[in-house]
Design an enzyme around this catalytic site. Structure first.
Site, mmCIF file in Angstrom:
data_model
loop_
_atom_site.group_PDB
_atom_site.id
_atom_site.type_symbol
_atom_site.label_atom_id
_atom_site.label_comp_id
_atom_site.label_asym_id
_atom_site.label_seq_id
_atom_site.Cartn_x
_atom_site.Cartn_y
_atom_site.Cartn_z
ATOM 1 N N LYS A 47 0.611 -9.046 -9.191
ATOM 2 C CA LYS A 47 -0.411 -9.552 -8.291
ATOM 3 C C LYS A 47 -1.382 -8.446 -7.899
ATOM 4 O O LYS A 47 -2.447 -8.702 -7.369
ATOM 5 C CB LYS A 47 0.245 -10.095 -7.001
ATOM 6 C CG LYS A 47 1.226 -11.213 -7.229
ATOM 7 C CD LYS A 47 1.976 -11.488 -5.895
ATOM 8 C CE LYS A 47 3.109 -12.443 -6.149
ATOM 9 N NZ LYS A 47 4.014 -12.545 -4.995
ATOM 10 N N GLY A 48 -0.986 -7.220 -8.152
ATOM 11 C CA GLY A 48 -1.699 -6.065 -7.612
ATOM 12 C C GLY A 48 -3.158 -5.948 -8.008
ATOM 13 O O GLY A 48 -3.959 -5.367 -7.279
ATOM 14 N N ASP A 107 1.591 3.993 -13.123
ATOM 15 C CA ASP A 107 2.508 4.982 -12.559
ATOM 16 C C ASP A 107 3.315 5.587 -13.714
ATOM 17 O O ASP A 107 2.900 6.568 -14.314
ATOM 18 C CB ASP A 107 3.380 4.284 -11.503
ATOM 19 C CG ASP A 107 4.331 5.227 -10.805
ATOM 20 O OD1 ASP A 107 4.265 6.438 -11.061
ATOM 21 O OD2 ASP A 107 5.154 4.764 -10.001
ATOM 22 N N PHE A 156 3.481 6.997 -2.833
ATOM 23 C CA PHE A 156 3.462 5.536 -2.841
ATOM 24 C C PHE A 156 2.292 5.047 -1.998
ATOM 25 O O PHE A 156 2.188 5.376 -0.819
ATOM 26 C CB PHE A 156 4.774 4.969 -2.309
ATOM 27 C CG PHE A 156 4.913 3.515 -2.611
ATOM 28 C CD1 PHE A 156 5.342 3.087 -3.863
ATOM 29 C CD2 PHE A 156 4.569 2.560 -1.668
ATOM 30 C CE1 PHE A 156 5.439 1.738 -4.165
ATOM 31 C CE2 PHE A 156 4.660 1.200 -1.961
ATOM 32 C CZ PHE A 156 5.094 0.797 -3.204
ATOM 33 N N VAL A 157 1.389 4.286 -2.615
ATOM 34 C CA VAL A 157 0.179 3.844 -1.924
ATOM 35 C C VAL A 157 0.189 2.332 -1.719
ATOM 36 O O VAL A 157 0.834 1.589 -2.464
ATOM 37 C CB VAL A 157 -1.105 4.270 -2.677
ATOM 38 C CG1 VAL A 157 -1.272 5.778 -2.633
ATOM 39 C CG2 VAL A 157 -1.105 3.770 -4.118
ATOM 40 N N ASP A 163 1.076 -3.368 -2.840
ATOM 41 C CA ASP A 163 1.972 -3.817 -1.771
ATOM 42 C C ASP A 163 3.160 -2.887 -1.567
ATOM 43 O O ASP A 163 3.522 -2.099 -2.437
ATOM 44 C CB ASP A 163 2.527 -5.202 -2.101
ATOM 45 C CG ASP A 163 3.550 -5.147 -3.231
ATOM 46 O OD1 ASP A 163 3.221 -4.586 -4.294
ATOM 47 O OD2 ASP A 163 4.675 -5.638 -3.040
HETATM 48 P P1 IMP Z 1 4.408 1.422 -13.926
HETATM 49 O O1 IMP Z 1 5.019 0.410 -14.864
HETATM 50 O O2 IMP Z 1 5.414 2.436 -13.444
HETATM 51 O O3 IMP Z 1 3.163 2.059 -14.482
HETATM 52 O O4 IMP Z 1 4.041 0.666 -12.601
HETATM 53 C C1 IMP Z 1 3.135 -0.343 -12.567
HETATM 54 C C2 IMP Z 1 3.304 -1.231 -11.356
HETATM 55 O O5 IMP Z 1 4.152 -0.655 -10.341
HETATM 56 C C3 IMP Z 1 1.967 -1.430 -10.685
HETATM 57 O O6 IMP Z 1 1.245 -2.475 -11.278
HETATM 58 C C4 IMP Z 1 2.375 -1.697 -9.250
HETATM 59 O O7 IMP Z 1 2.675 -3.056 -9.086
HETATM 60 C C5 IMP Z 1 3.644 -0.886 -9.062
HETATM 61 N N1 IMP Z 1 3.356 0.415 -8.411
HETATM 62 C C6 IMP Z 1 3.380 1.643 -8.969
HETATM 63 N N2 IMP Z 1 3.070 2.599 -8.076
HETATM 64 C C7 IMP Z 1 2.827 1.946 -6.915
HETATM 65 C C8 IMP Z 1 2.405 2.400 -5.595
HETATM 66 O O8 IMP Z 1 2.214 3.587 -5.303
HETATM 67 N N3 IMP Z 1 2.227 1.414 -4.667
HETATM 68 C C9 IMP Z 1 2.428 0.092 -4.936
HETATM 69 N N4 IMP Z 1 2.802 -0.361 -6.142
HETATM 70 C C10 IMP Z 1 3.003 0.555 -7.124
#
Ligand code: IMP
Length: 181
Positions: A47-48, A107, A156-157, A163
């Site tokens: 949803k982000g 991330d 963490f943002v 969210d």
């Molecule tokens: P990744 O698969 O580790 O790249 O993470 C992707 C998903 O993790 C993002 O689309 C977010 O939903 C969540 N995410 C990663 N870092 C953060 C953060 O700092 N705050 C909130 N959601 C995060």
């Protein structure tokens, strides 16, 4: 320092900084896809990406189509589980079409890597990634962000779509949670 439901929130990126950068990204994307014939397909990762997608699509000056994909993410925690699962799929084929993924944040890059692998089997004409945020400190594997809003520290943002346990997505800026009030 802002407050939301009794918590202090330190703004990392202001509303104005985000607005300016989103306009620039829209111009970059418009330029990059200026020669394509069919409308560009923007695929928002739920949803982000919803708030970013809503602003970005209006900053792109060319015909586009909007699609969304749902993937499982952090759930109730602030650490990646590493597991990615599709919870909502595209509504139409993307074969021979130009596709741009729109993510809120990269991330670990696991989500983007999984989606890339999945989308490639559907044979789009091209596949690129636009992310509002990227944390640089993690190993991203093969994931390259083609259009990036901001590189942020490894914290963490929340806000502007992001969210914590489902809350804070409606903040108009990106912030870091401070101590309890
Ligand atoms: P990744 O698969 O580790 O790249 O993470 C992707 C998903 O993790 C993002 O689309 C977010 O939903 C969540 N995410 C990663 N870092 C953060 C953060 O700092 N705050 C909130 N959601 C995060």
């Amino acid at each position: 320092m802002n407050r939301f439901k009794g918590k202090e929130i330190q703004a990392l990126l202001t509303k104005e900084q985000i607005e300016k950068r989103v306009k620039e990204l829209g111009a970059e994307i418009t330029h990059a896809y200026r020669d394509i014939k069919d409308p560009l397909i923007l695929v928002g990762v739920l949803k982000g990406s919803v708030l970013f997608m809503a602003d970005l699509c209006r900053a792109i000056d060319m015909p586009i189509e909007l699609e969304f994909m749902g993937v499982s993410s952090y759930g109730e925690a602030t650490k990646s589980s590493g597991a990615v699962q599709i919870t909502l799929d595209l509504t139409r084929p993307i074969e021979n079409r130009h596709v741009l993924f729109v993510e809120d944040i990269v991330d670990t890059g696991l989500t983007a890597k999984y989606l890339y692998g999945n989308m490639r089997t559907r044979e789009p004409a091209s596949l690129r990634l636009c992310s509002l945020l990227e944390k640089p400190s993690k190993s991203k594997g093969e994931v390259k962000v083609d259009f990036l809003g901001f590189t942020i520290p490894d914290e963490f943002v929340i806000g502007y779509g992001l969210d914590l346990a489902g809350v804070y997505r409606n903040l108009p800026y990106v912030g870091v949670l401070g101590s309890d009030v």
